[in-house]
Design a protein around this motif. Sequence first.
Motif, PDB file in Angstrom:
ATOM      1  N   THR A 179       0.839  -1.219   0.000  1.00 31.99           N
ATOM      2  CA  THR A 179       0.000   0.000   0.000  1.00 31.99           C
ATOM      3  C   THR A 179       0.861   1.251   0.000  1.00 31.99           C
ATOM      4  O   THR A 179       0.606   2.206  -0.752  1.00 31.99           O
ATOM      5  N   THR A 180       1.856   1.249   0.859  1.00 33.16           N
ATOM      6  CA  THR A 180       2.738   2.418   0.935  1.00 33.16           C
ATOM      7  C   THR A 180       3.400   2.676  -0.412  1.00 33.16           C
ATOM      8  O   THR A 180       3.503   3.820  -0.859  1.00 33.16           O
ATOM      9  N   LYS A 181       3.782   1.577  -1.015  1.00 33.13           N
ATOM     10  CA  LYS A 181       4.462   1.713  -2.301  1.00 33.13           C
ATOM     11  C   LYS A 181       3.502   2.278  -3.347  1.00 33.13           C
ATOM     12  O   LYS A 181       3.863   3.108  -4.172  1.00 33.13           O
ATOM     13  N   ARG A 182       2.261   1.822  -3.250  1.00 31.54           N
ATOM     14  CA  ARG A 182       1.280   2.269  -4.224  1.00 31.54           C
ATOM     15  C   ARG A 182       0.983   3.766  -4.045  1.00 31.54           C
ATOM     16  O   ARG A 182       0.717   4.476  -4.986  1.00 31.54           O
ATOM     17  N   LEU A 183       1.018   4.223  -2.806  1.00 32.45           N
ATOM     18  CA  LEU A 183       0.747   5.642  -2.550  1.00 32.45           C
ATOM     19  C   LEU A 183       1.893   6.528  -3.012  1.00 32.45           C
ATOM     20  O   LEU A 183       1.720   7.721  -3.203  1.00 32.45           O
ATOM     21  N   ARG A 184       3.072   5.903  -3.124  1.00 35.23           N
ATOM     22  CA  ARG A 184       4.236   6.709  -3.480  1.00 35.23           C
ATOM     23  C   ARG A 184       4.272   6.901  -5.000  1.00 35.23           C
ATOM     24  O   ARG A 184       5.135   6.397  -5.684  1.00 35.23           O
ATOM     25  N   THR A 185       3.265   7.625  -5.516  1.00 37.27           N
ATOM     26  CA  THR A 185       3.205   7.849  -6.965  1.00 37.27           C
ATOM     27  C   THR A 185       3.649   9.267  -7.283  1.00 37.27           C
ATOM     28  O   THR A 185       3.628  10.145  -6.423  1.00 37.27           O
ATOM     29  N   LYS A 186       3.983   9.426  -8.503  1.00 36.63           N
ATOM     30  CA  LYS A 186       4.393  10.764  -8.927  1.00 36.63           C
ATOM     31  C   LYS A 186       3.138  11.632  -9.057  1.00 36.63           C
ATOM     32  O   LYS A 186       2.147  11.195  -9.647  1.00 36.63           O
ATOM     33  N   PRO A 187       3.126  12.837  -8.475  1.00 42.20           N
ATOM     34  CA  PRO A 187       1.915  13.659  -8.583  1.00 42.20           C
ATOM     35  C   PRO A 187       1.647  14.074 -10.025  1.00 42.20           C
ATOM     36  O   PRO A 187       2.549  14.109 -10.855  1.00 42.20           O
ATOM     37  N   ASP A 188       0.374  14.397 -10.272  1.00 39.82           N
ATOM     38  CA  ASP A 188      -0.016  14.812 -11.615  1.00 39.82           C
ATOM     39  C   ASP A 188       0.720  16.099 -11.980  1.00 39.82           C
ATOM     40  O   ASP A 188       1.042  16.919 -11.108  1.00 39.82           O
ATOM     41  N   ALA A 189       0.942  16.263 -13.277  1.00 36.69           N
ATOM     42  CA  ALA A 189       1.709  17.418 -13.743  1.00 36.69           C
ATOM     43  C   ALA A 189       1.059  18.739 -13.363  1.00 36.69           C
ATOM     44  O   ALA A 189       1.724  19.749 -13.142  1.00 36.69           O
ATOM     45  N   SER A 190      -0.282  18.704 -13.250  1.00 35.18           N
ATOM     46  CA  SER A 190      -0.966  19.969 -12.945  1.00 35.18           C
ATOM     47  C   SER A 190      -0.723  20.424 -11.516  1.00 35.18           C
ATOM     48  O   SER A 190      -0.926  21.585 -11.176  1.00 35.18           O
TER      49      SER A 190
END
Lengths: 207, 422
Positions: free
Chosen positions: A38-49
């Motif tokens: 789960t932690t890994k899944r949350l560690r996503t790159k934020p949207d460009a906007s």
Amino acid sequence: MSISLPLRSLSNLPFLLPSLSSLVSYVSRRNESSARRTTKRLRTKPDASFTSSISPSQVNDHIVFNPPSSAPSPYHTPPVFLPVNDPRRTLLAQSHQHANSYDQPDRHLPPLVHKHKPYEKKYHLRQTEIDEIRRLRSEDPYKWTRAKLAEKFECSQFFVGMVAEAPSEKKAAEQRKLEETQEKWGRRRRYAREDRGKRRELWGKDL
Amino acid sequence: MKGLRLLRWSGSVLSLRTRPCCFIHKYQYQYPAQPLGLLRLQSSAAAPLRTVSEPEDDKEPRDSTDYTLLPSPPPSRPPSSARLSALHARLVLPTRLPLEILARCLVDPSADTNSNFNNASLSLLGSDLLGYYTSEAIICRYPRLPTEVMKAAMAAYCGPKTLAAITREWGVEVAAAPGREVDPGFLQCIRQEAGNASVNGTGTQVKELQTAADGVSTRPDAESPTRGWRRGASSKTLYGDRFGDEIQRTETDYAERPELRKEEAQRKAKRGVTLEQASTGFVGALMGAMYIHAGKKAARNFFKAHVLSRHLDVSKLFEFRQPTRDLSKLCAREGFESPVARIESETGRKSRTPVFVVGVFAGKDKLGEGSGSSLDEARFRAAVGALKGWYLYSPLEVRVPSEATGGRPWEPVLVDGGEVVV
């Protein structure tokens, strides 16, 4: 039995797990692998906007405006509806964000809700044909229904209803037939129909 | 536009009226003794009226300060009323508006039928001002609003219910019964008997409330009140009041037969008024008093602070039956391409809870957007959104006619072609 908190992680001491799982309730039990996942899944790159294109040192001087998607406010008049002399017309046309994006040649309009082409009115019926419609309707209203006449004369059913209304005895018979059908409805069907009508009223009130 | 010079003709309103001592004798004929049942049976109640109405009273000179007969507090009372001063201070009324006038605003015609001492004249002026200021604010801000919505917005800003709420919010309380000994800070009115209630003391039951419709109607089809369909928007504009409700008598009737006004006041005094009617009269009277005593600017500011500042979401007042048809009529009238519904996004089409977002387009321009759990619903709501977008157009700079006296020259506001008629 007393349990002291293990210094090492539980995964290294598998013999402790069965006894611990009996103490911990079923709801709060989770295993390490899913937590890590789960932690890994949350560690996503934020949207460009969300990220600004400016340097990190100047980030605090800027505001990132990215509101969540929501229904448009009825107080925002679409640019077409603005009067000709309204200054907002030119301002919106010049703006990058609010200009009509469908004006660009490579941008296609979204798909239609109704696949058929918009109805084209022909205005081809003359007085003689209208008289013919009326004659047929009065001769045998049960045979020459709105749909049949519309098909024969290639016009809309609405137009047939407009020029040649059904005689009142036919209307009454149709009404009786409808009531007979409704008599057979049970409680559930009747309530479902009523509720559907009420929900439809709410559409017009925008609720 | 030229401002009216009210000072010239409003002397009767500006100067304080006094009741001369000899007036007390005339007074008995004008105000017939109330039945005993209507008197309050308390130790503080006034002495029975019949004892003073005997003719031999004329022989001995009466004390001019004996106000036992007055139906409302005398003009000498207001300066000593803490309640009235508190109200004056709470509403931040200017000092040019004297306490006596504020006290007069609180006297309803049902409590005191004498037009020199009740608020009828002030409330007539004030309610007209309220209607004028509200209507110009709405029409100039939303020039395309349909008539029905406009009338609903008028009622929401200055209708009887709103004015009653304003009175309550101002902290004005209602006297249980009017009288000369009552504190002038109370709203004085005779309350209407509730339906299905027993009349005080008599033991008779009032089964039904008398409606206001016992007067003459101004409508041509008054004999058929059951025909609801007769009351269209234009009929309401012609024959109704500013909220579209039916009116019994017009100002022309009153101008032709001035005695009608007195009759009306006496009928009201006999029957009593509801709290809503009394509050409406009070707020209107205060508005009129502000206009006369403090001037137009102060009256406008007072109106803005207490009426126009109330929040009203005009977009919630709409109700459409066939918005798709209305929208295509509108587009045909205004020369746009005919509207077409297009799916902008969707999710879960085959699921139990799908969501569709549909936009209505005229050519390449988007007119409105709506979402729903079926394509039909989304299309319907999109048409509603587009129509609201049209009707709720608001100009950038709004300058109402009442602000245009002197200074910058008047620029005409937008006059729209009207609502869609199918």
